[in-house]
Design an enzyme around this catalytic site. Structure first.
Site, short mmCIF file in Angstrom:
data_model
loop_
_atom_site.label_atom_id
_atom_site.label_comp_id
_atom_site.label_asym_id
_atom_site.label_seq_id
_atom_site.Cartn_x
_atom_site.Cartn_y
_atom_site.Cartn_z
N CYS A 161 0.84 -1.20 0.00
CA CYS A 161 0.00 0.00 0.00
C CYS A 161 0.88 1.26 0.00
CB CYS A 161 -0.91 0.00 1.23
SG CYS A 161 -2.08 1.38 1.26
N ASP A 195 0.37 3.75 1.73
CA ASP A 195 0.31 4.32 3.08
C ASP A 195 1.71 4.66 3.62
OD1 ASP A 195 0.04 4.50 6.03
OD2 ASP A 195 -2.02 3.84 5.67
N ARG A 227 2.77 4.88 6.44
CA ARG A 227 3.16 4.15 7.65
C ARG A 227 3.66 2.74 7.36
NH1 ARG A 227 -2.60 4.94 10.26
NH2 ARG A 227 -3.02 4.32 8.12
N HIS A 270 -2.19 -4.18 4.93
CA HIS A 270 -2.03 -3.78 6.33
C HIS A 270 -3.40 -3.53 6.94
CE1 HIS A 270 -2.81 0.63 5.85
NE2 HIS A 270 -2.51 0.35 4.61
N CYS A 301 -6.38 -0.32 6.75
CA CYS A 301 -6.04 0.37 5.48
C CYS A 301 -7.10 1.43 5.14
CB CYS A 301 -5.93 -0.65 4.35
SG CYS A 301 -5.49 0.10 2.77
CO CO Z 1 -3.48 1.10 2.98
#
Ligand code: CO
Length: 208
Positions: free
Chosen positions: A42, A44, A46, A98, A101
């Site tokens: 992803c 993302d 993080r 994750h 999400c």
């Molecule tokens: Co995500």
């Protein structure tokens, strides 16, 4: 014009730290990359691929998009996959989702998010296909997290069904596709045990 000097300072510090511990590091890397792993994860912020599995530059080929989707007609993802398998001879492909999400969460909301709703439509479709299983879960958070897991399984299946991976298997090239999920809350990865390394494995996973 704003030039983000802090990021350049960080970059100089990072490069000098590596050069101090290994003076040949960058000059060696400039000549070749030989990553054993392809990461599909992803976008993302993080979930920084290299960091969470402790790999240095040159060791991980990376493709990231919102909600780590593997879509059969996504030329971007397919091109990364083809280059990794055919040219770099990457042995392991990791599809990593994750928990929590934002893309998966957004896909389940009824309010519009703009263009990205078209991309996230794939997750809504998956949600509809697995609605019986998902509706048994008592809370929204549990449903989102299970959908994050199902999305990883879907991604592994889709990678296994690409012409790129199917042709690699046909010519006897060993490629294994792994499905992992990452917990932002404790920084730990879980192997979902949905590994495929043959057409038979993919068929088994599809019938799960
Ligand atoms: Co995500």
């Amino acid at each position: 014009m704003k030039k983000l000097p802090l990021l350049f300072e960080n970059n100089r510090n990072w490069a000098s730290q590596i050069s101090q511990s290994d003076p040949e590091f960058f000059s060696t890397l400039a000549h070749q990359q030989n990553p054993e792993f392809l990461w599909i994860g992803c976008s993302d912020s993080r979930v920084p691929a290299n960091e969470i599995i402790g790999l240095r530059p040159g060791e991980l080929f990376v493709h990231r998009n919102v909600a780590n989707l593997v879509i059969h007609t996504d030329m971007n993802c397919l091109s990364v996959l083809q280059y990794a398998v055919d040219i770099l001879k990457t042995k392991h492909i990791i599809v990593c989702g994750h928990y929590g999400c934002g893309g998966v969460r957004a896909a389940l909301e009824s309010r519009p998010h703009g263009l990205i709703d078209n991309w996230l439509r794939h997750i809504r479709d998956l949600h509809q296909r697995r609605s019986v299983e998902l509706s048994r879960l008592p809370t929204v958070e549990e449903r989102i997290n299970r959908l994050c897991e199902l999305n990883v399984i879907e991604g592994v299946t889709n990678v296994g069904n690409t012409t790129v991976v199917q042709e690699a298997w046909q010519r006897g090239q060993a490629v294994t596709v792994h499905g992992w999920i990452y917990a932002i809350s404790d920084g730990l990865l879980t192997d979902m045990d949905v590994c495929v390394s043959s057409v038979a494995d993919v068929m088994k996973l599809e019938n799960m």
